[in-house]
Design a protein around this motif. Sequence first.
Motif, PDB file in Angstrom:
ATOM      1  N   SER A  66      -3.041  15.062   6.373  1.00 32.34           N
ATOM      2  CA  SER A  66      -3.304  13.794   7.045  1.00 32.34           C
ATOM      3  C   SER A  66      -3.855  14.035   8.451  1.00 32.34           C
ATOM      4  CB  SER A  66      -2.023  12.957   7.123  1.00 32.34           C
ATOM      5  OG  SER A  66      -2.241  11.776   7.867  1.00 32.34           O
ATOM      6  N   LEU A 120      -0.433   6.503   5.193  1.00 28.88           N
ATOM      7  CA  LEU A 120       0.372   6.635   3.971  1.00 28.88           C
ATOM      8  C   LEU A 120       0.759   8.088   3.716  1.00 28.88           C
ATOM      9  CD1 LEU A 120       1.459   5.121   1.420  1.00 28.88           C
ATOM     10  CD2 LEU A 120      -0.705   5.684   0.316  1.00 28.88           C
ATOM     11  N   GLY A 171       3.173   9.333   6.476  1.00 27.87           N
ATOM     12  CA  GLY A 171       4.505   8.768   6.284  1.00 27.87           C
ATOM     13  C   GLY A 171       5.242   9.379   5.105  1.00 27.87           C
ATOM     14  N   MET A 172       4.517   9.620   4.014  1.00 32.36           N
ATOM     15  CA  MET A 172       5.130  10.246   2.837  1.00 32.36           C
ATOM     16  C   MET A 172       5.589  11.666   3.158  1.00 32.36           C
ATOM     17  SD  MET A 172       2.706   8.953  -0.325  1.00 32.36           S
ATOM     18  CE  MET A 172       3.557  10.007  -1.510  1.00 32.36           C
ATOM     19  N   GLY A 211       8.602  11.419   5.490  1.00 37.35           N
ATOM     20  CA  GLY A 211       9.721  10.859   4.730  1.00 37.35           C
ATOM     21  C   GLY A 211      10.332  11.853   3.759  1.00 37.35           C
ATOM     22  N   ILE A 225       1.961   2.153   9.937  1.00 36.18           N
ATOM     23  CA  ILE A 225       1.953   2.316   8.473  1.00 36.18           C
ATOM     24  C   ILE A 225       2.822   3.506   8.092  1.00 36.18           C
ATOM     25  CG2 ILE A 225       0.511   2.892   6.457  1.00 36.18           C
ATOM     26  CD1 ILE A 225      -1.813   1.430   7.919  1.00 36.18           C
ATOM     27  N   ALA A 226       2.656   4.610   8.830  1.00 37.58           N
ATOM     28  CA  ALA A 226       3.410   5.829   8.544  1.00 37.58           C
ATOM     29  C   ALA A 226       4.907   5.613   8.676  1.00 37.58           C
ATOM     30  CB  ALA A 226       2.957   6.961   9.480  1.00 37.58           C
ATOM     31  N   MET A 237       6.625   2.834   8.389  1.00 38.84           N
ATOM     32  CA  MET A 237       7.101   1.986   7.290  1.00 38.84           C
ATOM     33  C   MET A 237       7.303   2.803   6.024  1.00 38.84           C
ATOM     34  SD  MET A 237       4.805  -1.480   7.761  1.00 38.84           S
ATOM     35  CE  MET A 237       5.471  -2.236   6.279  1.00 38.84           C
ATOM     36  N   VAL A 238       6.352   3.714   5.773  1.00 39.07           N
ATOM     37  CA  VAL A 238       6.435   4.578   4.581  1.00 39.07           C
ATOM     38  C   VAL A 238       7.611   5.537   4.712  1.00 39.07           C
ATOM     39  CG1 VAL A 238       5.220   6.313   3.193  1.00 39.07           C
ATOM     40  CG2 VAL A 238       3.972   4.358   4.108  1.00 39.07           C
ATOM     41  N   ILE A 257      10.707   3.827   3.593  1.00 45.15           N
ATOM     42  CA  ILE A 257      10.684   3.586   2.142  1.00 45.15           C
ATOM     43  C   ILE A 257      11.013   4.876   1.393  1.00 45.15           C
ATOM     44  CG2 ILE A 257       9.197   3.024   0.165  1.00 45.15           C
ATOM     45  CD1 ILE A 257       7.657   1.126   2.093  1.00 45.15           C
ATOM     46  N   VAL A 258      10.369   5.973   1.774  1.00 46.92           N
ATOM     47  CA  VAL A 258      10.580   7.264   1.097  1.00 46.92           C
ATOM     48  C   VAL A 258      11.986   7.771   1.328  1.00 46.92           C
ATOM     49  CG1 VAL A 258       9.859   9.681   1.013  1.00 46.92           C
ATOM     50  CG2 VAL A 258       8.140   7.895   1.210  1.00 46.92           C
TER      51      VAL A 258
END
Length: 199
Positions: free
Chosen positions: A31, A122, A125-126, A129, A189-190, A192-193, A196-197
């Motif tokens: 990224s 995304l 963040g993944m 996470g 965005i990152a 938030m991800v 979630i992860v």
Amino acid sequence: MKGKKPYKFYILDLIFKIPWIIIGAMMAAISLEVILIPNGLIDGGITGISMMLSDKYGFSLSVVLFILNIPFVLIGLKHLGKRFAFLATLGIISLTISTAIIERSSTFVEGNFILLIFIGGLLLGMGIGIVIRNGGALDGTDVLALLISNRTSFSVGESILALNILIFLVALIIFGWKGAIISIITYFIATMVVDIVRA
């Protein structure tokens, strides 16, 4: 015999987590080096500071990343334990090596700018996470965010975002309004991800 069983599971659990931390670090590095940096965007935290120093003074991003994260690993060792310090060190070293490899390849992605922002946030963040979910960290601010999250009602993602406000204010000066605001959107965005992860 009973005393050895938990230790065996502890080692097996650690072995299971190591590949995931390396994978998460590689995702974050892609990224950064393939999407964010070539498009004039920055990450938050120590990684963001490292990117700004690299851009302004020509330092190697991977080297600066490693050096600036050392104090935070020591903080993690003191407050979050040896296991966390080991996994955080693994994450940071994996990120350092991954960025160094991709840095040399000069790879970049072209396309729709809005789509790149979304994909970059995304993927970042993944990566973060996955690493945090498996007990590690990729950045000094991840360590601080975990400490804040453990002691307050803020989530890890919210804590990371709050810690990065000052960094993005500095980015306003270096990258201008457009670069800084788009970086904030990407990092939002990152974060938030991340939540979630990690959930």
